[in-house]
Design an enzyme around this catalytic site. Structure first.
Site, mmCIF file in Angstrom:
data_model
loop_
_atom_site.group_PDB
_atom_site.id
_atom_site.type_symbol
_atom_site.label_atom_id
_atom_site.label_comp_id
_atom_site.label_asym_id
_atom_site.label_seq_id
_atom_site.Cartn_x
_atom_site.Cartn_y
_atom_site.Cartn_z
ATOM 1 C CG ASP A 16 -2.010 -0.982 1.164
ATOM 2 O OD1 ASP A 16 -1.915 -1.909 0.353
ATOM 3 O OD2 ASP A 16 -2.984 -0.837 1.922
ATOM 4 C CG LEU A 88 -0.041 3.181 4.877
ATOM 5 C CD1 LEU A 88 0.153 3.143 3.361
ATOM 6 C CD2 LEU A 88 -1.524 3.134 5.220
ATOM 7 C CE1 TYR A 103 8.940 -5.978 15.663
ATOM 8 C CE2 TYR A 103 7.402 -7.193 14.263
ATOM 9 C CZ TYR A 103 8.362 -6.202 14.425
ATOM 10 O OH TYR A 103 8.711 -5.424 13.360
ATOM 11 C CB THR A 135 -7.419 -4.778 9.494
ATOM 12 O OG1 THR A 135 -7.717 -6.111 9.086
ATOM 13 C CG2 THR A 135 -7.149 -4.806 10.981
ATOM 14 C CD GLU A 137 -8.048 -11.055 9.888
ATOM 15 O OE1 GLU A 137 -7.839 -11.766 10.877
ATOM 16 O OE2 GLU A 137 -8.639 -11.470 8.874
ATOM 17 C CE1 TYR A 159 -2.248 -6.758 11.229
ATOM 18 C CE2 TYR A 159 -4.428 -7.709 10.897
ATOM 19 C CZ TYR A 159 -3.462 -6.769 10.577
ATOM 20 O OH TYR A 159 -3.721 -5.835 9.607
ATOM 21 C CE LYS A 163 -2.896 -3.173 11.642
ATOM 22 N NZ LYS A 163 -2.571 -1.919 10.926
#
Ligand SMILES: C[C@H]1O[C@H](OP(=O)(O)OP(=O)(O)OC[C@H]2O[C@@H](n3cnc4c(=O)[nH]c(N)nc43)[C@H](O)[C@@H]2O)[C@@H](O)[C@@H](O)C1=O
Length: 375
Positions: A16, A88, A103, A135, A137, A159, A163
């Site tokens: 992106d 991003l 991480y 996202t 997700e 993840y 987010k």
């Protein structure tokens, strides 16, 4: 003379980031990007727009940095004084987030906070507009279909959990400090620049390699998973549009159409002139070459098994189905995706086939070609 706008993109070396940098440069922006230090070159996706620091009026500038380093981010933002920041950068692989959860949280969750806090501490909260790469997700175990801006979140991976923090801290800085900060809730978006371990690229690259005799079989995880896949070029346009409004708002960015991973395999194979037949269930499912048309696949024969399942690609928790409703983006911004999943798949296969043909030629001349992809 009108002063040009200045943008800062974290993750500029990614899919992106590279498309967005191209878009902003074409609009006359001065574009700054943050790249991580690596011992090997990692700028392939932006090499074509790279400018030597010695050229006059340089308008594309790369800075070394990392979302885990507040002092570095603060210094870059102070130096660049951006009108727009596009965040991003992320550890963006869902399966990898189960391997490196801490991480992922540091970079994806706290990294977002570090940028917002740098903007605030530098007194730029009224000048600098902030875009957060949120996202689909976040919807994870979906609570309604299709998913829209008001659909409750249910993250299913480290993840997605990271987010989720980034989403809410962005909303919080908007509400607390009056910052122009917004979330683009992007559904999966792909292109020939997609990382090789995401499923679409793994498929187009893998099948192109198989067609050219560089690999024998594609090993897949859950082929039942359903995704709403769009083209990254369409989606970065929307990222820019989101920062040009009177008021900051969050938007779902999706196509509103969904297909299974298995269908993307079938579609990619068709692009190569291969008709596949899927047989068997669960871990025993395979795809067999049923018919071959054209000249694209010198290395294959009818009856070859070219797709198998390998449970190592199953995730501890799976997001089975995602389907977005982009009607708010259409109504408020006039955004509609222009590239269909079929067109995107054709473009990806064509690009990967070009590379596979080059590699096949090199191999004929005795060069060793590394082809395996774990992901
Ligand atoms: C919007 C969202 O989009 C991306 O996340 P993702 O959906 O996990 O992307 P993916 O391409 O890795 O998986 C898609 C689906 O495909 C299934 N699948 C089957 N077999 C394999 C397989 O062999 N490899 C992979 N990678 N996936 C497989 C896998 O289990 C999943 O259900 C990231 O950009 C993320 O950053 C993001 O925000």
């Amino acid at each position: 003379m009108k002063k040009h706008k200045v943008a800062l993109i974290t993750g500029v070396t990614g899919q992106d980031g590279s498309y967005l940098a191209e878009l902003l440069l074409a609009k006359g922006y001065e574009v700054h990007g943050i790249k991580r230090r690596a011992s090997l070159f990692n700028t392939q996706r932006v090499d074509h727009i790279y400018q030597d620091p010695h050229v006059e009026n340089q308008n594309f500038v790369l800075h070394y940095g990392d979302l885990s380093d507040s002092s570095n981010l603060t210094r870059i933002i102070q130096q660049v004084q951006p009108d727009e920041v596009y965040n991003l950068a992320a550890q963006s692989h869902v399966a990898v987030s189960f391997e490196s959860p801490e991480y992922t949280a540091d970079v994806d969750a706290l990294g977002t906070l570090r940028i917002l806090e740098a903007i605030r501490l530098l007194g730029l909260e009224k000048k600098t507009r902030f875009y957060q790469a949120s996202t689909s997700e976040l919807f994870g175990q979906v609570q309604e279909t299709p998913q829209r801006e008001t659909t409750p979140f249910y993250p299913r991976s480290p993840y997605a959990a990271a987010k989720l923090y980034a989403y809410w801290i962005t909303v919080n800085y908007r509400e607390s400090y009056g910052m122009y900060a917004c979330n683009g809730i992007l559904f999966n978006h792909e292109s020939p620049r997609r990382g090789e371990t995401f499923v679409t690229r793994k498929i187009t690259r893998g099948l192109a390699n198989i067609a050219q005799g560089l690999e024998a079989c594609l090993y897949m995880g859950n082929m039942d998973a359903l995704r709403d896949w769009g083209h990254a070029k369409d989606y970065v346009r929307m990222q820019w549009m989101m920062l040009q409004q009177d008021e900051a708002e969050d938007f779902v960015i999706a196509t509103g159409k969904q297909i299974a991973v298995r269908d993307f395999i079938r579609m990619s194979a068709e692009e190569l002139g291969i008709t596949l037949r899927f047989e068997g269930q669960g871990v025993d499912e395979v795809a067999i070459v049923e018919n071959i048309q054209g000249e694209q696949v010198p290395a294959l024969q009818v009856g070859d098994v070219i797709v198998r399942v390998d449970p190592r690609y199953f995730r501890p928790a799976e997001v089975e189905t995602l389907l977005g409703d982009p009607s708010k983006a259409k109504a408020k911004l006039g955004w509609v995706p222009e590239i269909t999943v079929e067109e995107m798949c054709a473009e990806m296969v064509a690009e990967d086939l070009k590379v596979a043909k080059r590699h096949a030629l090199l191999k004929q001349h005795g060069y060793e070609i590394p082809v395996t992809v774990e992901g």
